[in-house]
Design a protein around this motif. Structure first.
Motif, PDB file in Angstrom:
ATOM      1  N   ARG A   1       0.844  -1.197   0.000  1.00  0.00           N
ATOM      2  CA  ARG A   1       0.000   0.000   0.000  1.00  0.00           C
ATOM      3  C   ARG A   1       0.869   1.233   0.000  1.00  0.00           C
ATOM      4  N   CYS A   2       0.523   2.214  -0.840  1.00  0.00           N
ATOM      5  CA  CYS A   2       1.210   3.514  -0.874  1.00  0.00           C
ATOM      6  C   CYS A   2       0.175   4.629  -0.895  1.00  0.00           C
ATOM      7  N   THR A   3       0.590   5.766  -0.400  1.00  0.00           N
ATOM      8  CA  THR A   3      -0.159   6.998  -0.596  1.00  0.00           C
ATOM      9  C   THR A   3       0.803   8.008  -1.187  1.00  0.00           C
ATOM     10  N   VAL A   4       0.377   8.636  -2.282  1.00  0.00           N
ATOM     11  CA  VAL A   4       1.159   9.661  -2.956  1.00  0.00           C
ATOM     12  C   VAL A   4       0.441  10.992  -2.731  1.00  0.00           C
ATOM     13  N   TYR A   5       1.180  11.959  -2.236  1.00  0.00           N
ATOM     14  CA  TYR A   5       0.642  13.301  -2.000  1.00  0.00           C
ATOM     15  C   TYR A   5       1.311  14.247  -2.985  1.00  0.00           C
ATOM     16  N   LEU A   6       0.526  14.998  -3.725  1.00  0.00           N
ATOM     17  CA  LEU A   6       1.038  15.970  -4.697  1.00  0.00           C
ATOM     18  C   LEU A   6       0.445  17.337  -4.410  1.00  0.00           C
TER      19      LEU A   6
ATOM     20  N   VAL B   1      -3.436  11.839  -3.826  1.00  0.00           N
ATOM     21  CA  VAL B   1      -4.272  12.985  -3.497  1.00  0.00           C
ATOM     22  C   VAL B   1      -3.511  14.289  -3.683  1.00  0.00           C
ATOM     23  N   GLU B   2      -4.240  15.313  -4.056  1.00  0.00           N
ATOM     24  CA  GLU B   2      -3.659  16.652  -4.123  1.00  0.00           C
ATOM     25  C   GLU B   2      -3.863  17.314  -2.770  1.00  0.00           C
ATOM     26  N   VAL B   3      -2.803  17.942  -2.284  1.00  0.00           N
ATOM     27  CA  VAL B   3      -2.842  18.638  -1.005  1.00  0.00           C
ATOM     28  C   VAL B   3      -2.416  20.082  -1.213  1.00  0.00           C
ATOM     29  N   SER B   4      -2.781  20.953  -0.295  1.00  0.00           N
ATOM     30  CA  SER B   4      -2.463  22.376  -0.474  1.00  0.00           C
ATOM     31  C   SER B   4      -0.989  22.675  -0.238  1.00  0.00           C
ATOM     32  N   ALA B   5      -0.337  21.879   0.600  1.00  0.00           N
ATOM     33  CA  ALA B   5       1.088  22.111   0.880  1.00  0.00           C
ATOM     34  C   ALA B   5       1.677  20.855   1.503  1.00  0.00           C
ATOM     35  N   LEU B   6       2.997  20.731   1.360  1.00  0.00           N
ATOM     36  CA  LEU B   6       3.751  19.638   1.980  1.00  0.00           C
ATOM     37  C   LEU B   6       4.926  20.236   2.746  1.00  0.00           C
TER      38      LEU B   6
ATOM     39  N   ARG C   1       6.955  19.184  -3.483  1.00  0.00           N
ATOM     40  CA  ARG C   1       5.836  18.993  -4.414  1.00  0.00           C
ATOM     41  C   ARG C   1       5.272  17.587  -4.333  1.00  0.00           C
ATOM     42  N   VAL C   2       6.016  16.654  -3.715  1.00  0.00           N
ATOM     43  CA  VAL C   2       5.593  15.259  -3.646  1.00  0.00           C
ATOM     44  C   VAL C   2       6.044  14.630  -2.328  1.00  0.00           C
ATOM     45  N   GLU C   3       5.203  13.756  -1.808  1.00  0.00           N
ATOM     46  CA  GLU C   3       5.520  12.943  -0.630  1.00  0.00           C
ATOM     47  C   GLU C   3       4.888  11.582  -0.855  1.00  0.00           C
ATOM     48  N   ILE C   4       5.588  10.524  -0.448  1.00  0.00           N
ATOM     49  CA  ILE C   4       5.060   9.166  -0.589  1.00  0.00           C
ATOM     50  C   ILE C   4       5.309   8.408   0.710  1.00  0.00           C
ATOM     51  N   ASP C   5       4.278   7.696   1.177  1.00  0.00           N
ATOM     52  CA  ASP C   5       4.440   6.777   2.297  1.00  0.00           C
ATOM     53  C   ASP C   5       4.030   5.386   1.832  1.00  0.00           C
ATOM     54  N   CYS C   6       4.332   4.367   2.649  1.00  0.00           N
ATOM     55  CA  CYS C   6       3.940   3.021   2.239  1.00  0.00           C
ATOM     56  C   CYS C   6       3.843   2.079   3.431  1.00  0.00           C
ATOM     57  N   ILE C   7       3.216   0.937   3.158  1.00  0.00           N
ATOM     58  CA  ILE C   7       3.121  -0.181   4.106  1.00  0.00           C
ATOM     59  C   ILE C   7       3.644  -1.407   3.364  1.00  0.00           C
TER      60      ILE C   7
END
Length: 135
Positions: free
Chosen positions: A76-81, A109-114, A119-125
């Protein structure tokens, strides 16, 4: 069940009160990675989403490796842009790491800021298996 923090100098130190990853019951929960060069502590890419994404993936792979895992074990991953217009670019680089075999389930998902203007963040399981020790 016990849990163990996973820490490596091959990925950036956390910028807050969390661990790079936690191993618990055969599951590895990796915190989100942003494009920080672990050797310098500086952001990579100067806003170039390709360079940022490559660094994010390198950081994530370093954390997985420290836990004895590899990208094929990620489930599982989540990509934040910060801009979904970057989706295709990020997706192509992501596929280079997670495109073999069974690709992980994922949300993007698009986010307002990281953090730190990334510009990008990724987490995973990842699943390390029932033989993985948490102590």
């Amino acid at each position: 069940m016990s849990a163990r923090a996973i820490t490596t100098s091959s990925a950036p130190a956390p910028v807050g009160p969390y661990n790079q990853a936690v191993l618990a019951g055969g599951w590895l929960y990796c915190s989100g990675q942003i494009p920080i060069d672990p050797a310098t502590g500086s952001m990579v890419g100067n806003g170039d989403v390709t360079a940022e994404t490559r660094q994010v993936l390198n950081n994530l792979i370093a954390v997985l490796k420290e836990a004895g895992a590899n990208p094929s074990q990620v489930v599982r991953c989540t990509v934040y842009l910060t801009d979904l217009g970057d989706f295709q670019t990020v997706n192509a680089l992501y596929a280079e790491v997670f495109g073999e075999g069974v690709s992980p389930a994922r949300a993007c998902v698009e986010v307002s800021a990281l953090p730190k203007g990334s510009r990008v963040e990724i987490d995973c399981i990842a699943w390390l298996g029932s033989d993985a020790t948490a102590a």
